[in-house]
Design an enzyme around this catalytic site. Structure first.
Site, mmCIF file in Angstrom:
data_model
loop_
_atom_site.group_PDB
_atom_site.id
_atom_site.type_symbol
_atom_site.label_atom_id
_atom_site.label_comp_id
_atom_site.label_asym_id
_atom_site.label_seq_id
_atom_site.Cartn_x
_atom_site.Cartn_y
_atom_site.Cartn_z
ATOM 1 N N CYS A 102 75.722 38.735 1.315
ATOM 2 C CA CYS A 102 76.554 38.865 0.105
ATOM 3 C C CYS A 102 76.693 40.336 -0.270
ATOM 4 O O CYS A 102 77.757 40.771 -0.719
ATOM 5 C CB CYS A 102 75.957 38.086 -1.057
ATOM 6 N N HIS A 135 76.298 32.117 9.125
ATOM 7 C CA HIS A 135 76.962 33.122 9.963
ATOM 8 C C HIS A 135 77.132 32.566 11.365
ATOM 9 O O HIS A 135 76.258 31.875 11.891
ATOM 10 C CB HIS A 135 76.169 34.436 9.993
ATOM 11 N N GLY A 139 65.462 29.095 14.019
ATOM 12 C CA GLY A 139 65.157 30.504 13.799
ATOM 13 C C GLY A 139 66.137 31.205 12.882
ATOM 14 O O GLY A 139 66.317 32.424 12.971
HETATM 15 P P1 AMP Z 1 69.941 34.351 12.465
HETATM 16 O O1 AMP Z 1 68.640 34.469 13.187
HETATM 17 O O2 AMP Z 1 70.901 33.387 13.097
HETATM 18 O O3 AMP Z 1 69.755 34.097 10.980
HETATM 19 O O4 AMP Z 1 70.651 35.750 12.635
HETATM 20 C C1 AMP Z 1 70.598 36.777 11.710
HETATM 21 C C2 AMP Z 1 71.262 37.953 12.357
HETATM 22 O O5 AMP Z 1 71.610 38.894 11.361
HETATM 23 C C3 AMP Z 1 70.377 38.686 13.374
HETATM 24 O O6 AMP Z 1 71.037 38.691 14.640
HETATM 25 C C4 AMP Z 1 70.236 40.076 12.776
HETATM 26 O O7 AMP Z 1 70.203 41.087 13.751
HETATM 27 C C5 AMP Z 1 71.455 40.176 11.896
HETATM 28 N N1 AMP Z 1 71.363 41.094 10.763
HETATM 29 C C6 AMP Z 1 70.387 41.151 9.832
HETATM 30 N N2 AMP Z 1 70.653 42.096 8.926
HETATM 31 C C7 AMP Z 1 71.824 42.660 9.284
HETATM 32 C C8 AMP Z 1 72.644 43.711 8.760
HETATM 33 N N3 AMP Z 1 72.294 44.377 7.650
HETATM 34 N N4 AMP Z 1 73.789 44.017 9.402
HETATM 35 C C9 AMP Z 1 74.150 43.362 10.519
HETATM 36 N N5 AMP Z 1 73.438 42.352 11.058
HETATM 37 C C10 AMP Z 1 72.294 42.012 10.463
HETATM 38 ZN ZN ZN Z 2 74.977 35.305 0.642
#
Ligand code: AMP
Ligand code: ZN
Length: 116
Positions: free
Chosen positions: A9, A102, A95
């Protein structure tokens, strides 16, 4: 989690930087900060929805837009023919680390199956 604390967000609100690669009124796409493949883009609804299981009927049009953005991005990165993977992690066993839904768009290398 309060929406104000949600990292995605905050990216939507431009409070923290991200490499934004696609944006319209309802969705945002940006490069994953820890890429797992040469192309690793996250496509998110701007509206805070924690998990796929939290999507309601009224949220479904935005998921349609997510799929259209995936098509646009895959063409832009020229992986639309070589192939790509779209992943949504939902909950603890998958995970899911960020509780704002996303869609991972992963491409640019060969992926194995089953996933780890
Ligand atoms: P998930 O494990 O499916 O929840 O994936 C979360 C993803 O968000 C991971 O691949 C992280 O590398 C990515 N992530 C976390 N923080 C950021 C950020 N600030 N900008 C871009 N990607 C992010
Ligand atoms: Zn959010």
């Amino acid at each position: 989690m309060q929406m104000s604390e949600c990292i995605f967000c905050r990216i939507v609100k431009k409070e923290i930087p991200a490499d934004i690669v696609f944006e319209n009124d309802h969705i945002l796409a940006f490069s994953d900060i820890h890429p797992q493949s040469p192309v690793h883009i996250l496509v998110i609804p701007k509206k805070h929805v924690a998990r796929l299981m939290d999507l309601s009927e009224e949220d479904m049009p935005v998921i349609h837009e997510v799929h259209k953005a995936v098509q646009v991005l895959a063409r832009q990165r020229d992986v639309h023919q070589s192939g790509f993977r779209v992943v949504v992690n939902n909950g603890a066993n998958a995970g899911q680390a960020v509780d704002h839904i996303h869609y991972h768009l992963l491409a640019g290398r060969q992926f194995s199956w089953p996933p780890g």
